[in-house]
Design a protein around this motif. Structure first.
Motif, mmCIF file in Angstrom:
data_model
loop_
_atom_site.group_PDB
_atom_site.id
_atom_site.type_symbol
_atom_site.label_atom_id
_atom_site.label_comp_id
_atom_site.label_asym_id
_atom_site.label_seq_id
_atom_site.Cartn_x
_atom_site.Cartn_y
_atom_site.Cartn_z
ATOM 1 N N ALA A 112 1.891 -40.796 7.798
ATOM 2 C CA ALA A 112 3.318 -41.019 7.582
ATOM 3 C C ALA A 112 3.581 -41.255 6.107
ATOM 4 C CB ALA A 112 3.800 -42.210 8.417
ATOM 5 N N TYR A 134 3.905 -38.833 19.108
ATOM 6 C CA TYR A 134 5.056 -39.116 18.253
ATOM 7 C C TYR A 134 6.011 -37.924 18.246
ATOM 8 C CZ TYR A 134 3.139 -43.460 16.360
ATOM 9 O OH TYR A 134 2.683 -44.750 16.221
ATOM 10 N N ARG A 159 10.097 -40.865 14.995
ATOM 11 C CA ARG A 159 10.082 -40.422 13.602
ATOM 12 C C ARG A 159 9.793 -41.558 12.629
ATOM 13 N NH1 ARG A 159 15.221 -37.369 10.658
ATOM 14 N NH2 ARG A 159 14.287 -37.225 8.554
ATOM 15 N N PRO A 201 -0.774 -38.636 17.149
ATOM 16 C CA PRO A 201 0.351 -37.973 16.469
ATOM 17 C C PRO A 201 1.136 -37.037 17.369
ATOM 18 C CG PRO A 201 -1.641 -37.901 15.113
ATOM 19 C CD PRO A 201 -2.051 -38.386 16.455
ATOM 20 N N THR A 241 7.386 -34.517 13.081
ATOM 21 C CA THR A 241 8.331 -34.604 14.192
ATOM 22 C C THR A 241 9.446 -33.606 13.924
ATOM 23 O OG1 THR A 241 9.574 -36.378 13.102
ATOM 24 C CG2 THR A 241 7.845 -37.043 14.628
ATOM 25 N N VAL A 254 7.228 -40.606 9.933
ATOM 26 C CA VAL A 254 6.209 -39.671 10.435
ATOM 27 C C VAL A 254 6.657 -38.256 10.095
ATOM 28 C CG1 VAL A 254 4.951 -38.890 12.473
ATOM 29 C CG2 VAL A 254 5.638 -41.290 12.282
#
Length: 387
Positions: free
Chosen positions: A151, A131, A137, A128, A168, A165
């Protein structure tokens, strides 16, 4: 009555020609058959890909459009054909589909297109923190597959599902700068592997980069320090296609605002209306150091400004070469062509024709050493008496 049969001498060339033709046809026929079979299979593949583009491809593109309408952020949908049929539209992997659609995405590993190409090659789709690092995203996965990281399910089209997600924060992030990493274009990806696997990303502590011998930006905190949050991004705008970004930030202390785009010296950064030089931050991003307080930052990529001059030089070179070639041709055509003298050949033939007495040449006269010559030999001639 006996039927006359042509002699073998007349039929032998014909038989040889027929034999050569038969051997040649037998030699090339397998190749032609193989190419014909491949062409037939290729036409079948093209038809299958066309059907897939109208079906799964339309669903995939609809989810990409949906993600772009929700807000800025990159899209991830696999890394190459090794992810299986679920991450493909027909024969085309989804990461290449995103590339063809000019979508801001992570997954297709470009070898030399930008500094980030060698870094995103090591993107861990199950981490994560990465990301957030690369501002990934959105995820597009096949139906029935759990999201790679925590997510929110957004929408399903056909056999594809769009996920968002949660952790972010856009293209900009406020971080602390720590001691630098030395790297260049040939080893940037490998030098950043330790950083990608570390807890520094979660702690928002990014090393500066001493790139290709250039000095790195100074650190804003001491090694091992954890002074708390350096600040936050209040609002941001992004236009990746045209290379324009903007952010309003509030800094708690001196720290660095990072733009998650590949570093390049042609980025033009302004802070509160004043132009400031950009600096390179890990893993391959652009950064600008800011002091405490509220700041408005704009970042815009300035492409090479004199492409028109390069085009003029190219056109001028082509026209100049064509003009010189034309002058050379005219000069060659203007030069008189020498007319051969017809008597020259006759004289040459006459000179080469042997004479009647060539076998018994006639001597012109006595030599110096023979009697009867006008002067005696040099060794026997009497000296001239002095007067």
């Amino acid at each position: 009555r006996r039927i006359p049969w042509p002699s073998s001498a007349r039929w032998k060339p014909v038989a040889v020609g027929i034999g050569v033709a038969v051997i040649g046809i037998a030699f090339v026929t397998p190749g032609f058959l193989d190419r014909a079979d491949y062409a037939e299979r290729q036409f079948t593949w093209v038809a299958q890909q066309r059907d897939a583009d109208h079906g799964d491809g339309a669903d995939f593109r609809a989810l990409v459009a949906k993600a772009e309408s929700l807000g800025p952020g990159r899209i991830f949908s696999g890394q190459g054909s090794g992810w299986g049929h679920g991450y493909m539209v027909g024969f085309v992997p989804n990461d290449i589909g995103l590339l063809y659609g000019l979508t801001d995405a992570v997954g297709f590993n470009r070898p030399t297109w930008s500094l980030s190409s060698s870094v995103t090659h090591y993107f861990d789709s199950t981490d994560p923190d990465q990301y957030r690092l690369f501002d990934v995203r959105y995820i597009i996965e096949p139906e029935g597959t759990a999201p790679l990281v925590p997510a929110r399910r957004v929408e399903q089209r056909g056999r594809f599902v769009l996920w968002e997600v949660q952790d972010t924060n856009g293209y900009f992030e406020v971080v602390d700068a720590i001691s630098p990493i030395e790297a260049d274009r040939t080893n940037l990806g490998t030098r950043m592997q330790a950083f990608l696997k570390s807890s520094l990303i979660a702690g928002r502590q990014y090393p500066t980069v001493a790139f290709s011998g250039a000095p790195a930006a100074p650190a804003t905190i001491k090694p091992g320090a954890s002074p708390g949050s350096p600040g936050e991004v209040l609002s941001q705008t992004s236009d990746p296609e045209n290379g324009r970004f903007g952010a309003t930030v509030r800094m708690n202390r001196r720290a660095v605002l990072v733009l998650k785009e590949s570093f390049d010296p042609r980025w033009r950064v302004t802070v509160d209306g004043k132009v400031v030089p950009p600096q390179m931050m890990a893993p391959s991003f652009l950064g600008v150091e800011l002091g405490p307080g509220r700041h408005v930052v704009t970042v815009e990529y300035a492409p090479y400004p004199r492409y028109w001059l390069l085009f003029l030089v190219s056109i001028g070179s082509i026209v100049g070469l064509a003009f010189l070639d034309r002058r050379r041709r005219r000069k060659l055509l203007a030069e008189p062509v020498p007319v051969p003298d017809p008597s020259l050949g006759e004289r040459l033939v006459a000179d080469e024709r042997p004479s009647r007495d060539s076998e018994h040449p006639v001597r012109a006269g006595p030599s110096e050493d023979e009697p009867g010559s006008d002067q005696p030999p040099a060794s026997t001639a009497a000296p001239t008496a002095p007067e």
